[in-house]
Design an enzyme around this catalytic site. Structure first.
Site, PDB file in Angstrom:
ATOM      1  N   LYS A  52       0.790  -1.565   0.041  1.00 17.50           N
ATOM      2  CA  LYS A  52       0.366  -0.329  -0.041  1.00 17.50           C
ATOM      3  C   LYS A  52       1.060   1.055   0.078  1.00 17.50           C
ATOM      4  O   LYS A  52       0.673   2.300  -0.793  1.00 17.50           O
ATOM      5  CB  LYS A  52      -0.702   0.233   1.252  1.00 17.50           C
ATOM      6  N   GLN A  96      -4.715  -1.622   9.469  1.00 16.38           N
ATOM      7  CA  GLN A  96      -4.830  -3.342   8.416  1.00 16.38           C
ATOM      8  C   GLN A  96      -5.452  -4.156   9.107  1.00 16.38           C
ATOM      9  O   GLN A  96      -4.978  -4.908  10.364  1.00 16.38           O
ATOM     10  CB  GLN A  96      -3.332  -3.480   8.597  1.00 16.38           C
ATOM     11  N   ASP A 119     -11.288   2.687   3.429  1.00 17.09           N
ATOM     12  CA  ASP A 119     -11.398   1.440   3.370  1.00 17.09           C
ATOM     13  C   ASP A 119     -13.076   0.560   2.607  1.00 17.09           C
ATOM     14  O   ASP A 119     -13.909  -0.261   2.424  1.00 17.09           O
ATOM     15  CB  ASP A 119     -10.897   0.620   4.627  1.00 17.09           C
TER      16      ASP A 119
END
Ligand code: NAP
Length: 284
Positions: A52, A96, A119
């Site tokens: 990422k 995460q 997200d």
């Protein structure tokens, strides 16, 4: 049969984002900034976080990785998130997953400001998705829709079957396919006679987490196969939820693993970061 090349499409989309960065700087005076929080030392999570950050670098965006110890308390983690929510120089926040057992994932998701929720997991973004309102869409389903679009696959009027009903893949991809006027069935572990259902699919999305679960006998001739699964085999190699060797010859389009949905997920994260950034900048 056409292989849907998620890696190549990602590279193209990232090049477009990189090309747009100078205009962003000109208009807003800085580049978007993504903060990724990694709790503990799960090797798979470490790889995802590294990728990422690398993605941000490729498109010329700023990223910060905050690494926290496995035994951090939930309260301390939430406090860090609150600080990032209040920090005007931060546009996107991603924690995460999975998190250590003592930390409630939903609590963490709920704490991230929905305006920085790159997200697309926050209840506000999920609710807005289901109400057809502008929102940040979860990266994996968003990436799947981009792949369909790029390959000229039109869900309108088609039968789509999604295997899996998770909040991060199954449910949102079903909603996006529904919005694209597919007739959608969601299957799961309690579904009876799954092959009879999957055989009806013009578009079959496998988001199960079981290596090579979807076999040729479960697939209609000419179906579009989207394999979301990422499974590590005993030999260390990755494979999807679809038995690629046997299914590919029957498919009209198929995503490989690796190199299919995975790279698109990260690319959509970058797009979502830009979207959160621009939403905040233009709301002033
Ligand atoms: P998840 O939360 O574990 O959900 C799996 C779903 O599969 C559940 O709804 C489960 O049904 C269903 N399922 C399990 N066994 C089944 C069976 N025998 N028959 C039919 N359905 C069955 O997983 P997820 O987070 O959605 O992820 C799915 C896979 O995608 C994993 O391999 C994950 O690593 C991968 N993934 C990839 C990306 C990417 O970027 N490519 C992103 C996210 C996830 P129940 O609800 O009944 O338990």
């Amino acid at each position: 049969m056409t292989i849907i090349d998620g890696k190549a499409l990602s590279a193209e989309l990232k090049a477009q984002m990189a090309a747009g960065m100078p205009q962003i700087i000109e208009r807003y005076g800085r580049v978007p900034h993504l903060v990724v929080i990694l709790v503990g030392e799960n090797p798979a999570s470490q790889t995802y976080v590294r990728n990422k950050a690398k993605g941000c670098e490729t498109v010329g965006m700023k990223s910060t990785v905050i690494t926290l110890p496995e035994d951090i308390t939930e309260a301390d983690l939430l406090q860090q998130i609150e600080a990032l929510n209040a920090d005007d120089s931060v546009d996107g926040i991603l924690v995460q997953l999975p998190l250590p057992k003592h930390i409630r994932e939903q609590k963490v998701i709920d704490t991230i400001s929905y305006e920085k929720d790159v997200d697309g997991f926050h209840p506000m973004n999920v609710a807005r998705l289901w109400q057809n309102k502008p929102c940040i869409v979860a990266c994996t389903p968003k990436g799947i829709m981009e792949m369909l679009k790029a390959y000229g696959i039109v869900p309108n009027g088609k039968r789509a079957v999604v295997i899996g009903r998770s909040n991060i893949v199954g449910k949102p991809i079903a909603k996006l396919l529904l919005d694209a006027n597919a007739t959608v069935t969601i299957a799961h572990s309690r579904t009876e006679d799954l092959p009879s259902i999957t055989r009806e699919a013009d578009i079959l999305v496998a988001a199960i987490g079981k290596p090579k679960f979807v076999t040729a006998d479960m697939v209609k001739d000419g179906a579009v196969i989207i394999d979301v699964g990422i499974n590590r085999q005993e030999d260390g190699k990755l494979c999807g939820d679809v038995d690629y060797e046997s299914v590919a010859p029957k498919a009209s389009f198929i995503t490989p693993v690796p190199g299919g949905v995975g790279p698109m997920t990260i690319t959509m994260l970058l797009q979502n970061t830009i979207e959160c950034f621009e939403n905040r900048m233009t709301a002033r």
